[in-house]
Design a protein around this motif. Structure first.
Motif, PDB file in Angstrom:
ATOM      1  N   TRP A   1      -7.976   4.509  -1.164  1.00 56.49           N
ATOM      2  CA  TRP A   1      -8.030   3.230  -1.862  1.00 56.49           C
ATOM      3  C   TRP A   1      -9.479   2.810  -2.060  1.00 56.49           C
ATOM      4  O   TRP A   1     -10.340   3.125  -1.249  1.00 56.49           O
ATOM      5  CB  TRP A   1      -7.328   2.151  -1.039  1.00 56.49           C
ATOM      6  CG  TRP A   1      -5.831   2.145  -1.172  1.00 56.49           C
ATOM      7  CD1 TRP A   1      -4.945   2.977  -0.557  1.00 56.49           C
ATOM      8  CD2 TRP A   1      -5.049   1.246  -1.962  1.00 56.49           C
ATOM      9  NE1 TRP A   1      -3.658   2.655  -0.911  1.00 56.49           N
ATOM     10  CE2 TRP A   1      -3.692   1.592  -1.770  1.00 56.49           C
ATOM     11  CE3 TRP A   1      -5.367   0.175  -2.801  1.00 56.49           C
ATOM     12  CZ2 TRP A   1      -2.656   0.910  -2.398  1.00 56.49           C
ATOM     13  CZ3 TRP A   1      -4.335  -0.504  -3.423  1.00 56.49           C
ATOM     14  CH2 TRP A   1      -2.999  -0.130  -3.226  1.00 56.49           C
TER      15      TRP A   1
ATOM     16  N   LEU B   1      -6.439   3.782  -6.963  1.00 63.54           N
ATOM     17  CA  LEU B   1      -5.767   2.606  -6.416  1.00 63.54           C
ATOM     18  C   LEU B   1      -6.829   1.596  -5.983  1.00 63.54           C
ATOM     19  O   LEU B   1      -7.716   1.925  -5.208  1.00 63.54           O
ATOM     20  CB  LEU B   1      -4.884   2.996  -5.224  1.00 63.54           C
ATOM     21  CG  LEU B   1      -3.764   4.010  -5.494  1.00 63.54           C
ATOM     22  CD1 LEU B   1      -2.948   4.237  -4.223  1.00 63.54           C
ATOM     23  CD2 LEU B   1      -2.865   3.546  -6.632  1.00 63.54           C
TER      24      LEU B   1
ATOM     25  N   GLY C   1       0.817  -1.204   0.000  1.00 66.88           N
ATOM     26  CA  GLY C   1       0.000   0.000   0.000  1.00 66.88           C
ATOM     27  C   GLY C   1       0.850   1.254   0.000  1.00 66.88           C
ATOM     28  O   GLY C   1       0.549   2.225  -0.700  1.00 66.88           O
TER      29      GLY C   1
ATOM     30  N   TRP D   1      -7.595  -2.379  -4.559  1.00 68.17           N
ATOM     31  CA  TRP D   1      -7.162  -3.656  -3.970  1.00 68.17           C
ATOM     32  C   TRP D   1      -8.327  -4.630  -4.099  1.00 68.17           C
ATOM     33  O   TRP D   1      -9.418  -4.380  -3.576  1.00 68.17           O
ATOM     34  CB  TRP D   1      -6.787  -3.472  -2.508  1.00 68.17           C
ATOM     35  CG  TRP D   1      -6.170  -4.708  -1.887  1.00 68.17           C
ATOM     36  CD1 TRP D   1      -6.776  -5.904  -1.646  1.00 68.17           C
ATOM     37  CD2 TRP D   1      -4.822  -4.853  -1.442  1.00 68.17           C
ATOM     38  NE1 TRP D   1      -5.908  -6.791  -1.081  1.00 68.17           N
ATOM     39  CE2 TRP D   1      -4.689  -6.177  -0.939  1.00 68.17           C
ATOM     40  CE3 TRP D   1      -3.716  -4.010  -1.404  1.00 68.17           C
ATOM     41  CZ2 TRP D   1      -3.505  -6.663  -0.404  1.00 68.17           C
ATOM     42  CZ3 TRP D   1      -2.532  -4.488  -0.879  1.00 68.17           C
ATOM     43  CH2 TRP D   1      -2.432  -5.799  -0.386  1.00 68.17           C
TER      44      TRP D   1
END
Length: 206
Positions: A120, A93, A75, A95
């Protein structure tokens, strides 16, 4: 004699044209393939589809929702790279949890990743089949123990994969690639568009 001289001139001009194209052509990231479509949930339970993310540069990585120090280091790497470019506001970003996860687990991971100063979007699903299809579409390798390799994929605003890192890059390398992609998006207008297309052709065939 005249024909021979003309042929020499033509060959010289062709050579100079190739050399000029190689030197003047802007740096581009190759168009590797279309990114897969997907529909996954965020920590609030909202369905996020790949179509809803079009128009942004996506930096996508994968891993367990409970990955501890691995989450923190990766991260930080991606957040540092995004912060070191002029693409602020255009880079998302992402995940994607590689294993079935609850909303609570996704929320905790989102908070952990956000500590590095860049927001994120953490996505996952309780449906392992949906996750497997997404991971397969992104060509994420699975290890014998069921975990995944932490690859990083860059997707452009049109949904095309432009970079794939099987080995973790340095923040400087990732930032440089993101800047090259942002520059191409910004400058691919008018006559310069043809220069970028030539750069892609040159990269593909030379």
């Amino acid at each position: 004699m005249v024909r021979r001289l003309a042929l020499i001139v033509v060959l010289l001009l062709a050579t100079l044209s190739i050399v000029w194209s190689a030197l003047a052509a802007p740096r581009v990231l190759p168009r590797l393939r279309l990114a897969p479509g997907f529909g996954l949930e965020d920590p609030s339970g909202k369905l996020v589809s790949s179509d809803s993310l079009r128009g942004q540069i996506l930096v996508v990585t994968f891993g367990s929702a409970e990955c501890g120090t691995d989450c923190a280091s990766r991260g930080q790497l991606l957040a540092t790279a995004a912060a070191g470019t002029e693409t602020t506001g255009r880079v998302e970003l992402i995940w994607i949890a590689s294993e079935s996860a609850s909303r609570e687990q996704l929320a905790v991971l989102s908070e952990t990743l956000a500590q590095h100063g860049h927001p994120w979007r953490v996505l996952g699903s309780s449906d392992q089949r949906a996750l497997d299809l997404t991971l397969s579409g992104f060509r994420v390798p699975r290890r014998p123990d069921g975990t995944v390799d932490p690859i990083i994929v860059v997707v452009d605003p049109l949904g095309i994969v432009r970079a794939e890192y099987r080995i973790e890059p340095s923040p400087a390398v990732l930032a440089r690639d993101l800047e090259a992609l942002e520059r191409e998006i910004r400058e691919s207008q008018g006559m310069r568009r043809y220069l970028y297309e030539a750069a892609h052709l040159f990269r593909c065939y030379v």
